[in-house]
Design a protein around this motif. Structure first.
Motif, PDB file in Angstrom:
ATOM      1  N   LYS A 154      -4.404  10.714  -6.081  1.00  0.00           N
ATOM      2  CA  LYS A 154      -5.411  11.134  -5.107  1.00  0.00           C
ATOM      3  C   LYS A 154      -5.940   9.951  -4.305  1.00  0.00           C
ATOM      4  N   LYS A 155      -6.206   8.838  -4.988  1.00  0.00           N
ATOM      5  CA  LYS A 155      -6.711   7.648  -4.296  1.00  0.00           C
ATOM      6  C   LYS A 155      -5.675   7.113  -3.312  1.00  0.00           C
ATOM      7  N   ALA A 156      -4.394   7.132  -3.714  1.00  0.00           N
ATOM      8  CA  ALA A 156      -3.338   6.645  -2.827  1.00  0.00           C
ATOM      9  C   ALA A 156      -3.243   7.510  -1.579  1.00  0.00           C
ATOM     10  N   ILE A 157      -3.349   8.845  -1.764  1.00  0.00           N
ATOM     11  CA  ILE A 157      -3.282   9.751  -0.614  1.00  0.00           C
ATOM     12  C   ILE A 157      -4.465   9.520   0.319  1.00  0.00           C
ATOM     13  N   GLU A 158      -5.654   9.361  -0.250  1.00  0.00           N
ATOM     14  CA  GLU A 158      -6.836   9.152   0.587  1.00  0.00           C
ATOM     15  C   GLU A 158      -6.784   7.818   1.317  1.00  0.00           C
ATOM     16  N   ILE A 159      -6.308   6.791   0.619  1.00  0.00           N
ATOM     17  CA  ILE A 159      -6.217   5.474   1.265  1.00  0.00           C
ATOM     18  C   ILE A 159      -5.215   5.506   2.414  1.00  0.00           C
TER      19      ILE A 159
END
Length: 268
Positions: free
Chosen positions: A255-260
């Motif tokens: 999720k963090k990778a997608i948001e970043i």
């Protein structure tokens, strides 16, 4: 085709591929800079359409570069170069090889040379022990920071990663520098002790059987220690991966990778 001709062809191919690689990198940086500076105020910079329009010429050049790399592999098969055997003396290996065959001797001169050799060996072991202690301390420091959940409770993911990098990267750099310094010290000690070690062979005599057995046992012990460390690191890595999967860490990272990626360069 002569060996000299083959080497010349391979040489000029290497120069061409190197220059082509540098040119491709410059073209890529120029395209990215064009995308960044051509955007108007308030407009999203890295959009899918903008990247396609500016990066397509680089894609063509990249395909040509890939073809050139493949041609290099074909060239290495069609026009192989005979490797020249060079025997470069490494002081550390020479020191270890001769130290295992120290002959018997007596007298003040023999003991003097032997004391210099023993001093070099003690310095080598001391330096590597200090290096190992420093690396372990740095690793424990980074792990303590990573396993502290209070450092990652924020929703500012970039800030959390940067704060971790501010601690981890200097620790990694210091660890590498310590290993490099230990290797340099070991080489210098071997260089300085080699003349004394070679002088011991001038006294003649049979090699110490006990010394040979000790060296063989030490090498076997070092091999077992290295193998044990590798197995421990592999088991620890697998355990951490499994732990991250079962506690939901893998989903959080995704999720963090997608948001970043969505917030930074506009893809996702």
């Amino acid at each position: 085709m002569t060996e000299r001709t083959i080497r010349n062809v391979r040489f000029w191919y290497g120069i061409f591929l190197s220059a082509f690689t540098v040119a491709l990198g410059i073209a890529f940086l120029a395209a990215v800079s064009d995308v960044y500076f051509s955007a108007e105020a308030g407009e999203q910079i890295f959009t899918r359409e903008g990247l396609n329009a500016h990066m397509f010429p680089c894609l063509i050049v990249f395909c040509v570069w890939v073809a050139a790399v493949i041609a290099g592999f074909v060239l290495s098969v069609v026009m192989p170069v005979k490797e020249r055997k060079t025997h470069k003396s490494v002081p550390e290996k020479t020191f270890a090889r001769l130290k295992a065959r120290i002959p018997q001797g007596e007298g003040d001169e023999f003991r003097k040379n032997l004391s210099h050799v023993a001093k070099a060996e003690k310095i080598r072991l001391l330096v590597w022990c200090i290096c190992a202690a420093v690396c372990v301390a740095l690793g424990v420091t980074v792990l303590c920071y990573v396993f502290d959940p209070t450092h990652f409770e924020t929703t500012e993911y970039n800030a959390a990663v940067l704060n971790m990098a501010k601690l981890a990267l200097p620790c990694i750099a210091i660890g590498f520098l310590c290993c490099i310094a230990a290797a340099i010290v070991e080489r210098e000690c071997a260089k300085r002790a080699l003349p004394y070690l070679k002088n011991l062979f001038a006294f003649g005599g049979k090699p110490y059987v006990q010394e040979q057995q000790s060296a063989a046992a030490l090498q076997q012990y070092e091999g077992r220690v290295i193998l044990g460390v590798r197995i421990a690191v592999a088991v620890l890595g697998v355990a951490l991966l499994v732990w991250g999967i079962f506690n939901g860490g893998a989903d959080d990272v995704l999720k963090k990778a997608i948001e970043i990626c969505t917030e930074c360069i506009g893809i996702g």
